[in-house]
Design a protein around this motif. Sequence first.
Motif: not given
Length: 462
Positions: A1-7, A151-161, A444-448
């Motif tokens: 997941m690309r992280i962009l800082k934008i206006s 830049p490639t964040p891991t995924y948390d479990g739904q219930l943990a989110v 971020n395919g490896a984490n999806v």
Amino acid sequence: MRILKISTVTIVLFSFFACQEIVDDINDNDPNTISNVDGQTLLTGIQLADITAQLGYLNWAAGVWTGNFVGSGRFAPIQEYQYGNTNSNTPWFNIYVGVVQQARELRSGIPVTNQDFFFGASKVLEAHALGTAASMFGDVPFTEAANPEIPTPTYDGQLAVYSGVQSLLDEAISDLQSAGTEGGISEDLFFGGNSSNWIKAAYTLKARLYLEAGDYANAISAAQNGVNQASESMQYTPPAVVLTGDTNLLNQFFTGSFPDDLTTEGGYLIELMTGASNRNNTKTDEIDRSTYYFDGTQINLAGIAAVDEPMNLLSVQENVLNWAEAAIRSNDFATALSKLNEHRANLRNGEFFAITTGIYDDYVEADFQAGGIENLDGSLSQNDALLREIIQERYVTFFAELSSFNDLRRTKNDPISIQVGVPFNTGTQHPERFLYPFSEENTNGANVPDITDLFAKTPVNQ
């Protein structure tokens, strides 16, 4: 997941038909450039991005799956339960860049006055977006999301989110209690800087998420502190400037370049309200609500889809019905009936649409006993008959809201006699989730999670 800082101006993706073009422009920008935007201004953009995430494409597609709409044209595949994951690109961007990244940017140390208020409000918005992401997709980035160092964040479990979002809302409530502002903040499109109303919105969201997770005791506790009158609902009232697209999103869709992509004609909701087997009885006449929703067989462009009609995000309707359902699932018939009747009183008092000849009289216990008007054949217990009515009332109340899709999925564990009988568009299953976006798989395919089946239940609904 690309992280962009934008206006802020860039992230306001307020028209579905313009979304992809705007996103393409964003991707041409230098992601390492941080615009000089103060925290107050960021809040407005975060709110607009959240509106689009909650009430845009995901909502329309979900509406096809819940019988609110019938899809044709570009939505014909959605009608047939076919979903390309590129359709998730813009909603995911709105959630993670438009809301989460910018909310965390607001709290990162950039200039901001009334810090407790802006921090608290931004946490409510972040929780709203992330709760929706988890509900719609299942496991999603949370702990590592919007971190420029990851830049490639891991995924948390739904219930943990869900649990993490509840903690974030607790922080928000604490911040807003400390702020104690009563108004005068023009950047706040929802409440004008009223901390008390933000706190009630936070508790309403907590009740929603607890209900989705099946934690009925905590859902009731949260609802007791949530929105309790229409003036406190978290809504966006668009300025109705047609040339700039600042209008009700349903109006945008049904008057845009492809107005025939969705229709209400032939949908289950309109049949339930106006058809031969409608839900009316001696205490209920839906003529006014159906007129507010539908102009004959099509959506009412002078009613729920008027250019300046407010759009619900966290409403008194939802909070009261959350309380009612959580109560009856906790075997508290008296409280559940009282909250249902509170909702019906709001309906007949014209809190949500004009009442002329419609009827929403109070129910009494006998109405749900064997032979009562809500249990004529006596096939249900008193409690189940009331639960069925609450679930059905939620269905007609949450027209064109994601809560309708949430309800359809989570009530699959109830007996068929209690469920809202939304017919299948095709096959023998309703969709259970949205697919992860192509843009996320590409970066971020490896984490999806490897999920390509719309009918795979998310953990909370298993």
